[in-house]
Scaffold this active site. Structure first.
Site, PDB file in Angstrom:
ATOM      1  N   ALA A  33       0.841  -1.198   0.000  1.00 29.59           N
ATOM      2  CA  ALA A  33       0.000   0.000   0.000  1.00 29.59           C
ATOM      3  C   ALA A  33       0.872   1.243   0.000  1.00 29.59           C
ATOM      4  O   ALA A  33       2.085   1.148  -0.168  1.00 29.59           O
ATOM      5  CB  ALA A  33      -0.934  -0.027   1.220  1.00 29.59           C
ATOM      6  N   ASN A  34       0.273   2.404   0.153  1.00 28.41           N
ATOM      7  CA  ASN A  34       1.041   3.655   0.237  1.00 28.41           C
ATOM      8  C   ASN A  34       0.339   4.588   1.218  1.00 28.41           C
ATOM      9  O   ASN A  34      -0.723   4.251   1.748  1.00 28.41           O
ATOM     10  CB  ASN A  34       1.182   4.282  -1.154  1.00 28.41           C
ATOM     11  CG  ASN A  34      -0.148   4.665  -1.742  1.00 28.41           C
ATOM     12  OD1 ASN A  34      -0.834   5.556  -1.248  1.00 28.41           O
ATOM     13  ND2 ASN A  34      -0.560   3.960  -2.795  1.00 28.41           N
TER      14      ASN A  34
END
Ligand code: CTP
Ligand code: CA
Length: 232
Positions: A33-34
């Site tokens: 993810a980020n």
């Protein structure tokens, strides 16, 4: 629209907005993810809706409540985000504010990857092979008959912001790029404020640092001006 051009300049128009991060599964319990919060994208969807546009928000996982008065489609992966965007076409306006993962794991495991093999010995450190995700902004920009009339992307850069964003605009074939500095010292990712430059065929429009909700409002008004014929 019934509210008239002053109150609802985007009445009768439809808008598609992407927001948030994507999650790319590694196995049933892990993902890549980020740090995108979704604040900027959600605010843009609210602002467009506030100006009268029939709005669809396609969002990855965020901590934010669903905005009211619009359709909200929740997705996790980039592939799901692209499919959801395609169901929202045709649209007059597309704003891609999501932080889409550039890569996903080439072959997701449908079982939890274990540290220990069935023989009790170490299973070794897994190597994650990655494969590119679809580029949603480029894909929307390059559609044929149902290309949205105005396609707006973001360019998150940590250096050479305007130059890289200008190149990105050409590469993706979108109409406008909203360039923002996401270097750690800028405080943009997850923060309440944003400093942006709007790049279109005419040039660069640099805005002062302001709240993400104000960036959203100003961008929505610029979009309304475009459709009113005030901007080329
Ligand atoms: N974008 C997208 N789909 C992707 C990657 C990016 O729709 N798979 C969109 C983002 O929503 C944003 C724009 O493209 O509007 C630019 O994203 P960014 O990550 O800055 O650009 P990339 O082309 O992915 O290049 P890089 O990450 O290498 O800077
Ligand atoms: Ca990227």
């Amino acid at each position: 629209g019934g509210a008239g051009p002053l109150g609802a300049p985007l009445a009768g128009r439809s808008a598609l907005v992407t927001s948030g991060p994507t999650h790319e599964a590694i196995d049933p319990v892990r993902y890549i993810a980020n740090r995108s919060s979704g604040k900027q994208g959600h605010a843009i969807a609210r602002a467009l809706s506030g100006l009268g546009a029939r709005t669809t928000l396609v969002t990855g996982p965020t901590q934010l409540p669903d905005p009211t008065g619009m359709e909200v489609i929740h997705i996790e992966s980039a592939q799901q985000m692209l499919a959801a965007c395609e169901t929202a076409l045709p649209a007059d306006i597309a704003v891609c504010a999501a932080a889409v993962a550039d890569w996903r794991v080439a072959s997701q495991s449908d079982r939890k990857i274990k540290k220990t093999g069935s023989d009790g010995a170490g299973a070794g450190i897994p190597k994650l092979e990655l494969t590119p995700n679809p580029d949603i902004l480029a894909s929307l920009s390059q559609r044929g008959n149902d290309r949205p009339g105005l396609v707006v992307g973001f360019a998150a850069e940590t250096e050479d912001v305007i130059r890289q964003a200008t190149e990105k605009r050409a590469r993706k074939a979108c109409d406008w790029i909203v360039a923002n500095d996401v270097s750690p010292q800028s405080g943009t990712f997850g923060g309440a404020e944003n400093t942006v430059h709007v790049i279109d065929a005419q040039g660069v429009d640099s805005w002062a640092r302001m709240d993400k909700s104000d960036v959203a409002q100003r961008l929505a008004e610029r979009i309304a001006d475009y459709f009113a014929g005030g901007l080329e």
